[in-house]
Design an enzyme around this catalytic site. Structure first.
Site, PDB file in Angstrom:
ATOM      1  N   ASP A  76      -0.423   5.010   0.947  1.00  0.00           N
ATOM      2  CA  ASP A  76      -0.708   6.019   1.889  1.00  0.00           C
ATOM      3  C   ASP A  76      -0.697   5.559   3.309  1.00  0.00           C
ATOM      4  O   ASP A  76      -1.042   4.292   3.536  1.00  0.00           O
ATOM      5  CB  ASP A  76      -1.876   6.588   1.592  1.00  0.00           C
ATOM      6  CG  ASP A  76      -2.001   7.256   0.486  1.00  0.00           C
ATOM      7  OD1 ASP A  76      -1.086   7.862  -0.342  1.00  0.00           O
ATOM      8  OD2 ASP A  76      -3.213   7.372  -0.113  1.00  0.00           O
ATOM      9  N   LYS A  96      -8.181  -4.402  -4.382  1.00  0.00           N
ATOM     10  CA  LYS A  96      -6.768  -4.610  -4.089  1.00  0.00           C
ATOM     11  C   LYS A  96      -6.692  -6.325  -4.057  1.00  0.00           C
ATOM     12  O   LYS A  96      -5.735  -6.769  -4.963  1.00  0.00           O
ATOM     13  CB  LYS A  96      -6.286  -4.312  -2.682  1.00  0.00           C
ATOM     14  CG  LYS A  96      -5.919  -2.818  -2.874  1.00  0.00           C
ATOM     15  CD  LYS A  96      -5.268  -2.418  -1.415  1.00  0.00           C
ATOM     16  CE  LYS A  96      -5.101  -0.707  -1.582  1.00  0.00           C
ATOM     17  NZ  LYS A  96      -4.501  -0.172  -0.403  1.00  0.00           N
ATOM     18  N   GLY A 105      -5.315   2.777  -3.135  1.00  0.00           N
ATOM     19  CA  GLY A 105      -6.639   3.466  -3.499  1.00  0.00           C
ATOM     20  C   GLY A 105      -6.298   5.057  -3.798  1.00  0.00           C
ATOM     21  O   GLY A 105      -7.158   5.713  -4.135  1.00  0.00           O
ATOM     22  N   ASP A 112       0.736  -1.282  -0.115  1.00  0.00           N
ATOM     23  CA  ASP A 112      -0.095   0.094  -0.134  1.00  0.00           C
ATOM     24  C   ASP A 112       0.995   1.196   0.240  1.00  0.00           C
ATOM     25  O   ASP A 112       2.176   1.037   0.273  1.00  0.00           O
ATOM     26  CB  ASP A 112      -1.000  -0.060   1.232  1.00  0.00           C
ATOM     27  CG  ASP A 112      -1.627   1.291   1.444  1.00  0.00           C
ATOM     28  OD1 ASP A 112      -2.361   1.537   0.539  1.00  0.00           O
ATOM     29  OD2 ASP A 112      -1.718   1.572   2.637  1.00  0.00           O
TER      30      ASP A 112
END
Length: 295
Positions: free
Chosen positions: A91, A227, A179, A89
């Site tokens: 962030d 995801k 995202g 990921d």
């Protein structure tokens, strides 16, 4: 009808700011960001401000005692060491900030958007609903995105660059699955030496005059469960025997599904989301733990 254009991004400085602490809660990061802004304003006035060193320790005591997964089991270590691909990921994992929160703050809607982000990452609302709601609060233009990227370079989490180098040295493929938005993640990938084709992320859409037109809903990461779909696509395309997902949020945990990730490592060095951390195969607060376990 106006055509939709991909964002044109200015060249970013090759440097990036990196924090050096094993745990930085969001409150401290907000303070640090304000301190950076203060230093900039002082500099414009011809004044200087000496750096302030702050020490923030990892969570201790009863808070951590509720977790049984801070030390990896033999099975988890075996999977981690045999990985063919590792997905991260971005962030609050690869980077210390939530990109959409930072962009919203730059555009004057930071607080309202941050509330939606917390709900989305905690899994209390569908991701696609939270994404649309957040963007509707500030509707960033192309020029605002470009200015944001020029003035606020990516801030990497401590140790992520060393971890990526270690994985690549071991011939393990590295991916960024986020995202967030490609326009903001491409510079991060460039800094870490990750090919842009190894990015799964959302895409902001702009009209012919650079006005905000929405986001590409065809991207798998634009919705809940996306995801997991991205990871399944990777396994099918490359035939990976063992694939690992690393992140801090509910959407990262979702990637550990049949045909998806074999292992989910929750990185809580920036954000500790209790409901996600408790279900992780391995809970880490420092990427050094992941690096050292590869030796």
């Amino acid at each position: 009808m106006e055509s939709l254009l991909s964002a044109r991004i200015k060249t970013l400085p090759t440097h990036c700011r990196q924090f050096h602490s094993s745990f930085r809660p969001k409150l401290f990061l907000q303070f640090a960001r304000r301190l950076d802004k203060g230093k900039l304003e002082m500099g414009r006035c011809g004044m200087s401000l000496n750096p302030i060193a702050a020490s923030v320790h990892p969570i201790e005591g009863p808070t951590l005692s509720q977790f049984q997964n801070t030390s990896p089991s033999k099975e988890v270590l075996k999977l981690w060491r045999s990985a063919n691909a590792v997905c991260f990921d971005v962030d609050s994992t690869v980077c210390v900030d939530e990109g959409i929160d930072e962009l919203a703050d730059f555009c004057g809607a930071g607080e309202a958007v941050a509330e939606w982000t917390a709900r989305a990452m905690g899994g209390s609302v569908p991701f696609e609903d939270a994404l649309a709601a957040r963007l509707s609060l500030f509707k960033p233009s192309l020029s605002q995105v470009e200015e944001f990227l020029a003035k606020r370079p990516p801030r990497l989490s401590p140790g992520i660059d060393e971890l990526v180098k270690k994985l690549k040295a071991n011939n393990i493929d590295v991916y960024l699955i986020s995202g967030g938005f490609r326009q903001m993640i491409n510079p991060v990938a460039s800094i870490l030496g990750i090919p842009h084709e190894n990015i799964f992320a959302n895409q902001l859409l702009f009209g012919s005059n650079g006005e905000f037109m929405g986001f590409d809903k065809n991207e798998p990461t634009s919705r809940s469960g996306g995801k997991a779909i991205a990871v399944q696509q990777l396994r099918k395309a490359h035939g990976y025997k063992t694939l690992v997902m690393t992140g801090d949020g509910a959407t990262d945990l979702e990637a550990r599904k049949p045909g998806g990730a074999d292992l989910f490592i929750c990185y809580a060095g920036i954000q500790l989301r209790v409901n996600v951390a408790a279900k992780a195969d391995w809970l880490v607060f420092n990427f050094v733990d992941m690096i050292s376990s590869l030796d």
